[in-house]
Design a protein around this motif. Structure first.
Motif, short mmCIF file in Angstrom:
data_model
loop_
_atom_site.label_atom_id
_atom_site.label_comp_id
_atom_site.label_asym_id
_atom_site.label_seq_id
_atom_site.Cartn_x
_atom_site.Cartn_y
_atom_site.Cartn_z
N HIS A 10 1.74 -5.61 -7.52
CA HIS A 10 0.53 -5.12 -6.84
C HIS A 10 0.90 -4.53 -5.48
O HIS A 10 1.52 -5.20 -4.64
CB HIS A 10 -0.46 -6.27 -6.66
CG HIS A 10 -1.78 -5.85 -6.13
ND1 HIS A 10 -2.80 -5.37 -6.93
CD2 HIS A 10 -2.27 -5.79 -4.86
CE1 HIS A 10 -3.84 -5.08 -6.19
NE2 HIS A 10 -3.55 -5.32 -4.93
N VAL A 11 0.53 -3.28 -5.24
CA VAL A 11 0.84 -2.60 -3.97
C VAL A 11 -0.42 -2.64 -3.11
O VAL A 11 -1.34 -1.83 -3.28
CB VAL A 11 1.31 -1.16 -4.21
CG1 VAL A 11 1.68 -0.50 -2.88
CG2 VAL A 11 2.50 -1.14 -5.16
N GLY A 12 -0.46 -3.57 -2.20
CA GLY A 12 -1.65 -3.76 -1.38
C GLY A 12 -1.99 -2.57 -0.51
O GLY A 12 -3.16 -2.23 -0.32
N SER A 13 -0.96 -1.90 0.04
CA SER A 13 -1.22 -0.77 0.92
C SER A 13 -1.87 0.39 0.16
O SER A 13 -2.73 1.09 0.69
CB SER A 13 0.07 -0.29 1.59
OG SER A 13 1.04 0.08 0.62
N PHE A 50 -3.84 5.02 7.87
CA PHE A 50 -4.33 5.50 6.58
C PHE A 50 -4.95 6.89 6.72
O PHE A 50 -4.70 7.78 5.89
CB PHE A 50 -5.36 4.52 6.01
CG PHE A 50 -4.75 3.28 5.42
CD1 PHE A 50 -3.87 3.35 4.35
CD2 PHE A 50 -5.02 2.04 5.95
CE1 PHE A 50 -3.28 2.22 3.81
CE2 PHE A 50 -4.45 0.89 5.42
CZ PHE A 50 -3.58 0.98 4.35
N LEU A 51 -5.77 7.09 7.73
CA LEU A 51 -6.45 8.38 7.90
C LEU A 51 -5.45 9.50 8.19
O LEU A 51 -5.58 10.61 7.65
CB LEU A 51 -7.50 8.29 9.01
CG LEU A 51 -8.73 7.45 8.66
CD1 LEU A 51 -9.60 7.24 9.90
CD2 LEU A 51 -9.56 8.13 7.56
N LEU A 52 -4.48 9.23 9.03
CA LEU A 52 -3.49 10.26 9.34
C LEU A 52 -2.59 10.56 8.14
O LEU A 52 -2.17 11.70 7.94
CB LEU A 52 -2.64 9.84 10.54
CG LEU A 52 -3.39 9.82 11.89
CD1 LEU A 52 -2.45 9.39 13.01
CD2 LEU A 52 -4.00 11.18 12.20
N THR A 53 -2.32 9.54 7.32
CA THR A 53 -1.53 9.77 6.10
C THR A 53 -2.31 10.64 5.13
O THR A 53 -1.76 11.58 4.53
CB THR A 53 -1.17 8.42 5.43
OG1 THR A 53 -0.37 7.65 6.33
CG2 THR A 53 -0.38 8.66 4.14
N LEU A 54 -3.60 10.35 4.95
CA LEU A 54 -4.43 11.17 4.07
C LEU A 54 -4.51 12.61 4.59
O LEU A 54 -4.50 13.56 3.81
CB LEU A 54 -5.84 10.57 3.96
CG LEU A 54 -5.95 9.26 3.17
CD1 LEU A 54 -7.36 8.69 3.30
CD2 LEU A 54 -5.60 9.49 1.70
N THR A 55 -4.60 12.75 5.91
CA THR A 55 -4.65 14.09 6.49
C THR A 55 -3.33 14.83 6.29
O THR A 55 -3.31 16.01 5.91
CB THR A 55 -4.97 14.00 8.00
OG1 THR A 55 -6.23 13.34 8.17
CG2 THR A 55 -5.05 15.39 8.62
N ALA A 56 -2.20 14.13 6.49
CA ALA A 56 -0.88 14.75 6.34
C ALA A 56 -0.61 15.18 4.91
O ALA A 56 0.08 16.18 4.67
CB ALA A 56 0.21 13.79 6.82
N THR A 57 -1.17 14.44 3.95
CA THR A 57 -0.94 14.77 2.54
C THR A 57 -2.01 15.72 1.98
O THR A 57 -1.96 16.07 0.80
CB THR A 57 -0.91 13.49 1.68
OG1 THR A 57 -2.10 12.73 1.92
CG2 THR A 57 0.30 12.65 2.02
N GLY A 58 -2.95 16.11 2.82
CA GLY A 58 -3.94 17.10 2.40
C GLY A 58 -5.18 16.55 1.75
O GLY A 58 -6.04 17.31 1.30
#
Length: 256
Positions: A10-13, A50-58
């Motif tokens: 299980h990958v919690g992140s 999380f928000l910056l990762t989602l933004t960086a990945t489009g």
């Protein structure tokens, strides 16, 4: 032993990241970092990552302090809906409807201000509108668009109505926002939408929603016809039962 292995796998992140995406989806006007941290139960630092990762990945966009989902998630959804899963299952059902009525049967999903065709069984009668998988049409003046809009929350619909470009495609097109909201509300109450020559003169269509196990509208199917072939009353009396039967069989996909 099985539970321990499942726990290790299980990958919690990833789970928390998906939860952040779901929260953003419920807030189409966007959220601030503080709002996300509060709703997701995260620290500000965690929400920021999380928000910056989602933004960086489009998958998200940032405008000042506000984060919103980007259309990339819709592309993922379109890839799945347009692939060999749901619509491969639905195609024979739609073909039966088209053959029974001798009219075109189509399916679409909502993408921004438009509907995008993900499946289409052409009828024998020629319409001047050229339609195929991938075709985009305005949601506000199409039957599938109306029934898909009826599946939005009131907040999402308010955002759509305040941002969409509405123009008269024909003299019959509803362009008044209040009247359009009323037509969408009627479609929601009726469980189907009929659009009478609002996209193109001489073209009528009727649509019903496709819902998943949770009851969320994920797509729509319709039958389009020439106005000389069926009156509005005849569409409701003769075409709607065939569409409702097809809808039920397609929704079985979500429970098998």
């Amino acid at each position: 032993m099985g539970e321990e292995a499942a726990s290790r796998d299980h990958v919690g992140s990833l789970e928390r990241g998906l939860a952040v995406m779901e929260i953003l989806a419920r807030h189409p006007s966007g959220m601030t970092l503080t709002e996300m941290a509060e709703e997701a139960g995260l620290t500000r630092a965690g929400a920021r990552r999380f928000l910056l990762t989602l933004t960086a990945t489009g998958y998200a966009t940032q405008a000042g302090r506000v984060f919103s989902l980007s259309p990339r998630l819709l592309t993922v959804a379109r890839t799945w809906l347009g692939g060999a899963s749901l619509w491969a299952f639905a195609a024979p059902i739609m073909q039966a409807v088209a053959a029974q009525l001798n009219e075109a049967c189509s399916a679409a999903i909502l993408s921004g201000e438009d509907v995008v065709y993900v499946a289409r069984i052409p009828g024998r009668r020629i319409l001047s509108v050229s339609l195929d998988v991938g075709t985009r049409l305005p949601a506000y003046c199409t039957s599938m668009g109306r029934i898909l809009l009826a599946g939005l929350t009131s907040g999402e619909l308010d955002v759509f109505l305040s941002h969409t470009t509405i123009e008269g495609r024909t003299p019959k097109t509803i362009t008044d926002v209040r009247l359009l909201a009323g037509a969408i509300g009627k479609a929601k109450a009726d469980g189907f939408a009929i659009v009478d020559e609002e996209l193109e003169l001489g073209l009528r269509s009727i649509a019903v929603p496709i819902r998943d196990r949770a009851g969320s509208t994920v797509a729509a199917i319709n039958v389009s016809t020439q106005s000389a072939r069926f009156s509005v009353a005849e569409m409701e009396r003769e075409i709607l039962p065939a569409l409702l039967g097809a809808r039920q069989r397609i929704e079985d996909f979500f429970v098998v």
